[in-house]
Design a protein around this motif. Sequence first.
Motif, PDB file in Angstrom:
ATOM      1  N   VAL A 221     -23.506 -16.845  26.490  1.00  0.00           N
ATOM      2  CA  VAL A 221     -22.537 -17.754  26.132  1.00  0.00           C
ATOM      3  C   VAL A 221     -21.381 -17.767  27.044  1.00  0.00           C
ATOM      4  O   VAL A 221     -21.063 -16.711  27.463  1.00  0.00           O
ATOM      5  N   ARG A 222     -20.854 -18.817  27.450  1.00  0.00           N
ATOM      6  CA  ARG A 222     -19.948 -18.894  28.581  1.00  0.00           C
ATOM      7  C   ARG A 222     -18.644 -19.652  27.984  1.00  0.00           C
ATOM      8  O   ARG A 222     -18.796 -20.669  27.589  1.00  0.00           O
ATOM      9  N   THR A 223     -17.324 -19.118  28.334  1.00  0.00           N
ATOM     10  CA  THR A 223     -16.359 -19.746  27.825  1.00  0.00           C
ATOM     11  C   THR A 223     -15.433 -19.934  29.108  1.00  0.00           C
ATOM     12  O   THR A 223     -15.157 -19.091  29.752  1.00  0.00           O
ATOM     13  N   PHE A 224     -15.003 -21.103  29.207  1.00  0.00           N
ATOM     14  CA  PHE A 224     -13.902 -21.393  30.527  1.00  0.00           C
ATOM     15  C   PHE A 224     -12.767 -22.025  29.918  1.00  0.00           C
ATOM     16  O   PHE A 224     -12.519 -22.632  29.022  1.00  0.00           O
ATOM     17  N   ASN A 225     -11.707 -21.570  30.762  1.00  0.00           N
ATOM     18  CA  ASN A 225     -10.287 -22.329  30.576  1.00  0.00           C
ATOM     19  C   ASN A 225     -10.492 -23.754  30.980  1.00  0.00           C
ATOM     20  O   ASN A 225     -10.922 -24.023  32.030  1.00  0.00           O
ATOM     21  N   THR A 243     -11.968 -34.544  31.194  1.00  0.00           N
ATOM     22  CA  THR A 243     -11.652 -33.247  30.282  1.00  0.00           C
ATOM     23  C   THR A 243     -12.535 -33.388  28.898  1.00  0.00           C
ATOM     24  O   THR A 243     -12.541 -34.486  28.072  1.00  0.00           O
ATOM     25  N   LEU A 244     -13.161 -32.212  28.445  1.00  0.00           N
ATOM     26  CA  LEU A 244     -13.860 -32.335  27.125  1.00  0.00           C
ATOM     27  C   LEU A 244     -13.105 -32.296  26.190  1.00  0.00           C
ATOM     28  O   LEU A 244     -12.036 -31.852  26.314  1.00  0.00           O
ATOM     29  N   PRO A 245     -13.394 -32.819  25.049  1.00  0.00           N
ATOM     30  CA  PRO A 245     -12.582 -32.805  23.882  1.00  0.00           C
ATOM     31  C   PRO A 245     -12.200 -31.498  23.507  1.00  0.00           C
ATOM     32  O   PRO A 245     -11.077 -31.244  22.912  1.00  0.00           O
ATOM     33  N   ALA A 250      -8.451 -26.222  22.209  1.00  0.00           N
ATOM     34  CA  ALA A 250      -8.428 -24.806  22.389  1.00  0.00           C
ATOM     35  C   ALA A 250      -8.144 -24.593  23.902  1.00  0.00           C
ATOM     36  O   ALA A 250      -8.154 -23.224  24.123  1.00  0.00           O
ATOM     37  N   ASN A 251      -7.647 -25.385  24.845  1.00  0.00           N
ATOM     38  CA  ASN A 251      -7.772 -24.978  25.945  1.00  0.00           C
ATOM     39  C   ASN A 251      -8.837 -24.208  26.706  1.00  0.00           C
ATOM     40  O   ASN A 251      -8.675 -23.656  27.515  1.00  0.00           O
ATOM     41  N   ALA A 252     -10.018 -24.423  25.870  1.00  0.00           N
ATOM     42  CA  ALA A 252     -11.217 -23.796  26.471  1.00  0.00           C
ATOM     43  C   ALA A 252     -12.499 -24.561  26.011  1.00  0.00           C
ATOM     44  O   ALA A 252     -12.437 -25.464  25.066  1.00  0.00           O
ATOM     45  N   VAL A 253     -13.388 -24.350  26.617  1.00  0.00           N
ATOM     46  CA  VAL A 253     -14.816 -25.034  26.667  1.00  0.00           C
ATOM     47  C   VAL A 253     -15.821 -23.833  26.527  1.00  0.00           C
ATOM     48  O   VAL A 253     -15.891 -23.064  27.569  1.00  0.00           O
TER      49      VAL A 253
END
Length: 842
Positions: A221-225, A243-245, A250-253
């Motif tokens: 699982v990877r979370t990016f700013n 930019t993904l929704p 959350a300012n994160a994906v």
Amino acid sequence: MKKIIAASMLLGLAITASAERKKGGDAPDPAIAKAKADSVASASKKGPKPYSKVITDKAITKKGLFTVHKVEDKWYFEIPDSLLSRELMVTTRYSKTAGGGGIYAGEMENQQTVIWEKGPNKNLFLRAVTLISLADSTNEIYKAVTNSNLNPIAWTFPIQAYGKDSNSIVIDVSDFFSGDNQPVGLGPYSKKKFNLNSQISDRSYISSINTYPINTEVRVVRTFNSTPSFMPVMSPSPFPSTTLPAAYTANAVTLEMNNSFILLPKVPMAKRMYDPRVGFFADDYVEYGDAQQKAENNIFICRWRLEPRDEDIAKWKRGELVEPKKPIVYYIDPATPKKWRTYLIQGINDWQKAFEQAGFKNAIMGKEWDPKDSVANLEDARYSVLRYLPSDIANAYGPNVHDPRTGEILESHIGWYHNVMKLVHDWYMVQAAVVDSKARKMEFDDELMGQLIRFVSSHEVGHTLGLRHNMGSSSRTPVELLRNKAWVEAHGHTASIMDYARFNYVAQPEDNISEVGLFPRIGDYDKWAIQWGYKATFATSDKEDKKIVNKWVVDSLKANPRLWFGTESNPFDPRSQTEDLSDNNMKASEYGIKNLKRLIAQLPEWTKEEGDKYENLRDMYSALVGQFNRYMNHVAKNIGGVYETPKSIEQVGEDVYEPTPPAKQKEAVAFLTKQLFETPDWLLDKSILNKISNPVANEVITNVQANVINSVFSPARLNRMIVDEGRFGAKSTYAVETMMDDVKKGVWTELTSKKPIDVYRRSLQKAYVEALINIVNPASPMPSGPGQLNMKTTDVVSVSRAHLVALKAQVAAAIPGISDKMSKYHLQDVVFRINKALDPKG
């Protein structure tokens, strides 16, 4: 920050020293001193620890390609020495994705060949392998090639321990997989595309690692700013981003990704060298050898490894059908709606007949995924899967993952977008509804839709078997045979399902042709291509194999011209086109237009559904116009066309390049004059347009006319016609000035008839003039450089200028005889534009 950390460390040391002095006076406490000494020794000591100190009794162990140990929150790989320097393929797929980015679970992000290699200082390297050049290790040149192709070190792993028998190496892979590392994560293009920044460590983690005899699977699982950008893009970028929704909330994906490590064969599969006369995907590298007089570019096809069982080798060599040791199996994603699974499997199994020509029975099959298999996952490299993707994209695709050394296909994940059903519905309704009554509604019966899905399934599976598009196959069917019920139902309208031939739009209602003669199918070319690619020659070397299969091509094409392959990447050969049928684009398109005229009359009725606000009518009218536009482009490609037929020297006396016959080029201009340049009023049905189109912009037909004129008068085409005449002679070509005069006669008939020029013809004539003006006096400098057309040294400008001069004189002479006011204004404007172009400063 560094100063603050340093100050904190000094404060800690001061407190410790104070505590020691308080307890034992000037002499330090022995226990504390020993603990400090052990700590310092441990910190300074580098190198492996005893196995039991690393892989403790708390370890959860799984054995496979790599033995995997989980000790509390740490993950370890135990890699046997036998795998060092062995090449492995790493494929990275999405197992879960964020919505709104156009990427879906099951799709590939990256693939990379890697090797494990011992490094200095008790380290293990992971190198990323890039195969560009190769030499046999017995050659003197091997060292030079090796020194000039150093593979990058992707990661360094300190060796934590050696295995119990000292024949394996234990490394900690926790940080490597959970960190932001390109070989097992996102590439820079994807990060740019989805506006992703740094990975957030406390929201990224290894979800699971499973290992099997030939592969190890790592899920992370990877979370990016991701900071949304609200600034408008001021200029187009070669790397557009979205930019993904999730970033807005959350300012994160967050993404979940799966890495498959699969061991490449120790004994590489024998290669089959590429031949441009058979449409296979290919890979390549440059080979160097001491005995060479020039470097050899090794280009070889991509194909599965099919071998007989040991007990069947004698039968196989005698030419008897045998079952392969390992058949090609595609599993259906369990997310696929149940009612379509049977048809998808049928599309896979349809290829069995093709493999029988290559000597194998039951070589390929489709199966449903076993839901009881809780260990394996759909991204597992051991399985090829048709992934069902929840997308409104109307498409499907069939890739493959192959060994870059030999082209051996290892696995494939077909991407099947849900909305492909919309695509095949619209195709079939537009091309076949006037012949097939089942296609006269917006929702097809399951059986019809199922058969449409089956044909697309077969096409995409063909790609995963190594086959490219064969856009030339349809050109091998004489146009009138497409109306011959007995012939077309027996042979199919096209010899290859890998062509974009779609459906038999030439068939007329009175021909009474059934779906068998309307649908694409696996044909003569497909079976022959599989035979060519997969049948054994029993050669002892690549060169011997190449000679044998070359003879197969020469003999087969001589015996059956329907086996011809026309590449999908040839912009000049009118025989190789998408969506077209037959050996004559003009006649086929004329039949197609007859059916479109029948269709448009019925469109309001056949698209009717309760509550629909003319959306169905809008969609299908757009699809109809799109089909008409294809016909125009099919025909236009004949003008200035150049046939390209790859051949080997054994095909004596035959040229590779020859011009499209001039009679066919003149036929193309005559067709465009009649069907497009003369306003196609039948497309301008007001009972349809007044319900679906706000009249605030050009009608669609105006755009089609302008696009075709710009295409016909493109500098590249005009120059090609001039070069053709110089190469092949006037008798064998269609002279550029003759073509331009023929087009002028069709576009400017009102100059002699004196009839009013309608709004569509006025737009067409303006587009005609502007196309030539842009050659003589371009708005921006024409590109120049290697591979670019240098307009200053060609006759294109000269011919275009002369044509404009002659046209200006004809228009000026006609104006006094024109009584219609708008027509006169239009012609006066044309004269003004030409004058301005010929004399910009005047």
